[in-house]
Design a protein around this motif. Sequence first.
Motif, short mmCIF file in Angstrom:
data_model
loop_
_atom_site.label_atom_id
_atom_site.label_comp_id
_atom_site.label_asym_id
_atom_site.label_seq_id
_atom_site.Cartn_x
_atom_site.Cartn_y
_atom_site.Cartn_z
N VAL A 199 0.81 -1.43 0.10
CA VAL A 199 -0.16 -0.03 -0.01
C VAL A 199 0.71 1.30 0.07
O VAL A 199 0.77 2.36 -0.64
N GLN A 200 1.93 1.18 0.81
CA GLN A 200 2.62 2.45 0.89
C GLN A 200 3.38 2.63 -0.20
O GLN A 200 3.93 3.76 -0.56
N LYS A 210 2.88 1.89 -3.18
CA LYS A 210 1.96 2.20 -4.46
C LYS A 210 1.72 3.68 -3.97
O LYS A 210 1.96 4.70 -5.11
N ARG A 211 1.55 4.17 -3.03
CA ARG A 211 1.52 5.66 -2.80
C ARG A 211 2.75 6.39 -2.98
O ARG A 211 2.79 7.29 -3.78
N ARG A 212 4.08 5.71 -2.93
CA ARG A 212 5.33 6.39 -3.01
C ARG A 212 5.36 6.36 -4.79
O ARG A 212 5.79 7.54 -5.14
N TYR A 213 5.06 5.45 -5.31
CA TYR A 213 5.21 5.31 -6.58
C TYR A 213 4.32 6.47 -7.39
O TYR A 213 4.65 6.87 -8.31
N ASP A 214 3.02 6.67 -6.57
CA ASP A 214 2.20 7.80 -7.52
C ASP A 214 2.68 8.92 -7.12
O ASP A 214 2.52 10.06 -7.76
N LEU A 215 3.30 9.20 -5.89
CA LEU A 215 3.76 10.57 -5.48
C LEU A 215 4.87 11.17 -6.35
O LEU A 215 4.97 12.29 -6.55
N GLU A 273 4.29 14.79 2.00
CA GLU A 273 3.41 13.22 1.89
C GLU A 273 4.55 12.26 1.72
O GLU A 273 4.30 11.15 2.16
N LEU A 274 5.69 12.72 0.74
CA LEU A 274 6.50 11.71 0.59
C LEU A 274 7.17 11.17 1.87
O LEU A 274 7.68 10.09 2.01
N THR A 315 5.34 9.35 3.84
CA THR A 315 5.04 7.92 3.28
C THR A 315 6.33 6.92 3.54
O THR A 315 6.10 5.86 3.81
N LYS A 325 5.96 5.51 6.84
CA LYS A 325 5.28 4.53 6.89
C LYS A 325 5.64 3.12 6.41
O LYS A 325 5.63 1.93 6.66
#
Length: 195
Positions: A40-41, A43-48, A133-134, A137, A140
């Motif tokens: 989950v984290q 994917k969030r990082r890759y999106d940011l 945000e990064l 993340t 996390k």
Amino acid sequence: MVGYVLLGLIVLIVVWAITAYNGLVGLRNQVKNAFAQIDVQLKRRYDLIPNLVETAKGYIKHERETLEAVIQARNTAVAAHAGAAADPTDANAVRQLGAAENALGGCLTRFFAVAEAYPDLKANQNMLQLSEELTSTENKIAFARQAFNDTVMSYNIAVEQFPGNLVANAFAFKMAEQLAATESPEEKKAVRVQF
């Protein structure tokens, strides 16, 4: 009488084998669940990252190589992530993910070092928000990685310890790989975001 003792012994061995097998299955599923938390984290990082690079592009025109390196490292990490997500107990896939993540961390460190030289970029609200945000993340990911490694350790102990290893070998339970940091001091440094 001997027949009853022998039957009782067979029943105890079968019950033990079933219990050991179910325990290994439970631990293997805990490894998969722990990886899902990292998933989950990541994917969030890759999106940011693309948003961060896109925001910086207008300011860092002369640093095209750095921007391209970040995107390339991100794409490599995404590909390695897909392999590890398919089977978190695949030691080779987890090793490849760890190496790709460490390379991405190194690229991000260089990216932020370059970005610090651009005052207008440092003041950009979008860049500040994405950086925050990064950073969140990244924290996390670190906690999820620690939980994953703890779960892998418990699973590996169960796979290796006697007499559970008899059941593990009989049913092809394989050792899982922990997500480890690399040996390079630069890559071991956490991504530091400071604007």
